[in-house]
Scaffold this motif. Structure first.
Motif, PDB file in Angstrom:
ATOM      1  N   GLY A 162       0.783  -1.229   0.000  1.00  0.00           N
ATOM      2  CA  GLY A 162       0.000   0.000   0.000  1.00  0.00           C
ATOM      3  C   GLY A 162       0.812   1.275   0.000  1.00  0.00           C
ATOM      4  N   LEU A 163       2.143   1.173  -0.066  1.00  0.00           N
ATOM      5  CA  LEU A 163       3.005   2.348  -0.041  1.00  0.00           C
ATOM      6  C   LEU A 163       3.479   2.701  -1.449  1.00  0.00           C
ATOM      7  CD1 LEU A 163       5.320   1.454   2.987  1.00  0.00           C
ATOM      8  CD2 LEU A 163       3.215   2.812   3.036  1.00  0.00           C
ATOM      9  N   GLY A 164       4.018   3.905  -1.587  1.00  0.00           N
ATOM     10  CA  GLY A 164       4.709   4.292  -2.801  1.00  0.00           C
ATOM     11  C   GLY A 164       6.180   3.940  -2.688  1.00  0.00           C
ATOM     12  N   GLU A 165       7.009   4.602  -3.484  1.00  0.00           N
ATOM     13  CA  GLU A 165       8.442   4.311  -3.486  1.00  0.00           C
ATOM     14  C   GLU A 165       9.115   4.730  -2.186  1.00  0.00           C
ATOM     15  OE1 GLU A 165      10.516   4.603  -7.658  1.00  0.00           O
ATOM     16  OE2 GLU A 165       9.334   6.424  -7.301  1.00  0.00           O
ATOM     17  N   TYR A 166       8.564   5.752  -1.541  1.00  0.00           N
ATOM     18  CA  TYR A 166       9.172   6.258  -0.307  1.00  0.00           C
ATOM     19  C   TYR A 166       8.105   6.937   0.545  1.00  0.00           C
ATOM     20  CZ  TYR A 166       9.208  10.680  -2.911  1.00  0.00           C
ATOM     21  OH  TYR A 166       8.845  11.786  -3.654  1.00  0.00           O
ATOM     22  N   ILE A 167       8.453   7.151   1.809  1.00  0.00           N
ATOM     23  CA  ILE A 167       7.649   7.945   2.735  1.00  0.00           C
ATOM     24  C   ILE A 167       8.469   9.184   3.070  1.00  0.00           C
ATOM     25  CG2 ILE A 167       6.557   8.040   5.013  1.00  0.00           C
ATOM     26  CD1 ILE A 167       6.444   4.955   4.943  1.00  0.00           C
ATOM     27  N   GLU A 168       7.866  10.354   2.977  1.00  0.00           N
ATOM     28  CA  GLU A 168       8.596  11.584   3.297  1.00  0.00           C
ATOM     29  C   GLU A 168       7.990  12.244   4.522  1.00  0.00           C
ATOM     30  OE1 GLU A 168      10.439  13.666   0.113  1.00  0.00           O
ATOM     31  OE2 GLU A 168       9.588  15.582   0.811  1.00  0.00           O
ATOM     32  N   LEU A 169       8.845  12.549   5.492  1.00  0.00           N
ATOM     33  CA  LEU A 169       8.437  13.224   6.719  1.00  0.00           C
ATOM     34  C   LEU A 169       9.111  14.586   6.751  1.00  0.00           C
ATOM     35  CD1 LEU A 169       8.845  10.214   9.179  1.00  0.00           C
ATOM     36  CD2 LEU A 169       6.720  11.035   8.137  1.00  0.00           C
ATOM     37  N   GLU A 170       8.316  15.622   6.932  1.00  0.00           N
ATOM     38  CA  GLU A 170       8.837  16.992   6.871  1.00  0.00           C
ATOM     39  C   GLU A 170       9.881  17.249   7.957  1.00  0.00           C
ATOM     40  OE1 GLU A 170       7.207  21.626   7.102  1.00  0.00           O
ATOM     41  OE2 GLU A 170       5.796  19.943   7.197  1.00  0.00           O
ATOM     42  N   LYS A 171       9.623  16.758   9.155  1.00  0.00           N
ATOM     43  CA  LYS A 171      10.552  16.954  10.265  1.00  0.00           C
ATOM     44  C   LYS A 171      10.622  15.679  11.098  1.00  0.00           C
ATOM     45  CE  LYS A 171       9.586  21.912  10.804  1.00  0.00           C
ATOM     46  NZ  LYS A 171       9.099  22.957  11.747  1.00  0.00           N
ATOM     47  N   GLU A 172      11.822  15.262  11.430  1.00  0.00           N
ATOM     48  CA  GLU A 172      12.029  14.119  12.319  1.00  0.00           C
ATOM     49  C   GLU A 172      13.408  14.212  12.984  1.00  0.00           C
ATOM     50  OE1 GLU A 172      11.607  11.616  14.078  1.00  0.00           O
ATOM     51  OE2 GLU A 172       9.603  10.842  13.694  1.00  0.00           O
ATOM     52  N   GLU A 173      13.585  13.449  14.039  1.00  0.00           N
ATOM     53  CA  GLU A 173      14.904  13.294  14.637  1.00  0.00           C
ATOM     54  C   GLU A 173      15.752  12.435  13.707  1.00  0.00           C
ATOM     55  OE1 GLU A 173      16.957  11.795  18.821  1.00  0.00           O
ATOM     56  OE2 GLU A 173      14.937  11.122  18.293  1.00  0.00           O
ATOM     57  N   MET A 174      17.017  12.814  13.549  1.00  0.00           N
ATOM     58  CA  MET A 174      17.918  12.037  12.706  1.00  0.00           C
ATOM     59  C   MET A 174      18.518  10.886  13.489  1.00  0.00           C
ATOM     60  SD  MET A 174      21.265  11.169  11.936  1.00  0.00           S
ATOM     61  CE  MET A 174      22.307  12.334  12.805  1.00  0.00           C
ATOM     62  N   TYR A 175      18.481   9.699  12.891  1.00  0.00           N
ATOM     63  CA  TYR A 175      19.287   8.569  13.328  1.00  0.00           C
ATOM     64  C   TYR A 175      20.230   8.237  12.180  1.00  0.00           C
ATOM     65  CZ  TYR A 175      16.445   7.212  17.432  1.00  0.00           C
ATOM     66  OH  TYR A 175      15.805   7.150  18.648  1.00  0.00           O
ATOM     67  N   GLY A 176      21.516   8.007  12.506  1.00  0.00           N
ATOM     68  CA  GLY A 176      22.484   7.753  11.459  1.00  0.00           C
ATOM     69  C   GLY A 176      23.324   6.524  11.713  1.00  0.00           C
ATOM     70  N   GLU A 177      23.852   5.970  10.631  1.00  0.00           N
ATOM     71  CA  GLU A 177      24.759   4.835  10.714  1.00  0.00           C
ATOM     72  C   GLU A 177      26.117   5.277  11.273  1.00  0.00           C
ATOM     73  OE1 GLU A 177      24.070   1.701  10.154  1.00  0.00           O
ATOM     74  OE2 GLU A 177      22.156   1.827   9.104  1.00  0.00           O
ATOM     75  N   HIS A 178      26.791   4.387  11.974  1.00  0.00           N
ATOM     76  CA  HIS A 178      26.515   2.959  11.990  1.00  0.00           C
ATOM     77  C   HIS A 178      25.506   2.637  13.087  1.00  0.00           C
ATOM     78  CE1 HIS A 178      27.764  -1.172  13.481  1.00  0.00           C
ATOM     79  NE2 HIS A 178      27.301  -1.418  12.263  1.00  0.00           N
ATOM     80  N   PHE A 179      24.537   1.787  12.734  1.00  0.00           N
ATOM     81  CA  PHE A 179      23.555   1.266  13.685  1.00  0.00           C
ATOM     82  C   PHE A 179      24.093  -0.089  14.137  1.00  0.00           C
ATOM     83  CE2 PHE A 179      18.748  -0.002  14.025  1.00  0.00           C
ATOM     84  CZ  PHE A 179      18.820   0.086  15.405  1.00  0.00           C
TER      85      PHE A 179
END
Length: 238
Positions: free
Chosen positions: A137-154
């Protein structure tokens, strides 16, 4: 399906800013959109046994977990009971900062650490496995205008499946949707959901969570016995 949505429910009580976003708590927002199709209960940190009594766990098909500032307050004995239920076949959906929860770290066996930043980054979650049922039911991506960043390495074990990879406005990327199997249980980690943003009102985010509980439900798969075992056939004497 019987679903339990667990939430610390601390930010929404202690912060007027967060309460304005989730006046009844993150858990109730999630429970509301899931309850259209399922029997949903909620549980919070300050309830007896954190709301996760033996009876609740026994009757939960999928447990959703949101935690952040009070991971250490979750009793070890409750964590062990949740872990055993996962190994026995209960599904587990771990959201956002639940990556640092005792239960997720115990099941992963790693620190589950990562980079982070609160700077109103735009986030784009790319679907990298379009065949996966969690992406229905989704498209190619989900876009959120504002969020907390989580970055690699996880610092997690290599996932069984990577479903989403996020890109952030500041340049980082992150494995934002990852599945794991432990014992007879299935686990899905889903990154979005910082408490100061209205992320759980987003229809695409809701769709992912709706899809994930269906994916994580145990389908009465075989349960094996362990330890010393008698032969199924007669063993010939040499």
């Amino acid at each position: 399906m019987n679903i339990t949505v667990w939430n610390e429910f601390r930010h929404e009580v202690e912060s007027e800013e967060i309460k304005a976003v989730y006046p009844d708590g993150i858990h109730n927002v999630i429970a509301e959109f899931l309850s259209v199709d399922h029997d949903v209960k909620t549980a919070t940190l300050d309830e007896e046994s954190h709301g996760l009594t033996d009876d609740v766990l026994k009757n939960t098909d999928v447990l959703i977990w949101w935690g952040h500032k009070a991971h250490d307050e979750v009793a070890d004995e409750v964590v062990e009971k949740v872990k055993q239920r996962v190994l026995d076949g209960m599904g587990l959906i771990v959201l956002h900062s639940g990556h640092f929860s005792k239960i997720f770290k115990s099941l992963m066996g790693t620190t589950c650490d990562l980079k982070w930043r609160e700077a109103d980054d735009k986030e784009r979650l790319w679907v990298v496995d379009p065949t996966h049922p969690i992406t229905a039911g989704l498209g190619e991506y989900i876009e959120l205008e504002k969020e907390e960043m989580y970055g690699e390495h996880f610092d997690i074990p290599a996932p069984d499946e990577t479903v989403f990879i996020s890109w952030f406005e500041g340049g980082e990327v992150f494995r934002s949707g990852a599945t794991f199997k432990r014992g007879n249980g299935k686990i899905f980690y889903f990154r979005p959901g910082h408490e100061s943003y209205p992320t759980y009102y987003n229809k695409d985010i809701q769709q992912v969570i709706k899809n994930s509980v269906i994916w994580a439900e145990n389908q009465q798969t075989p349960k094996h016995k362990y330890g010393n075992s008698k032969p199924l056939e007669e063993i010939s004497k040499k």
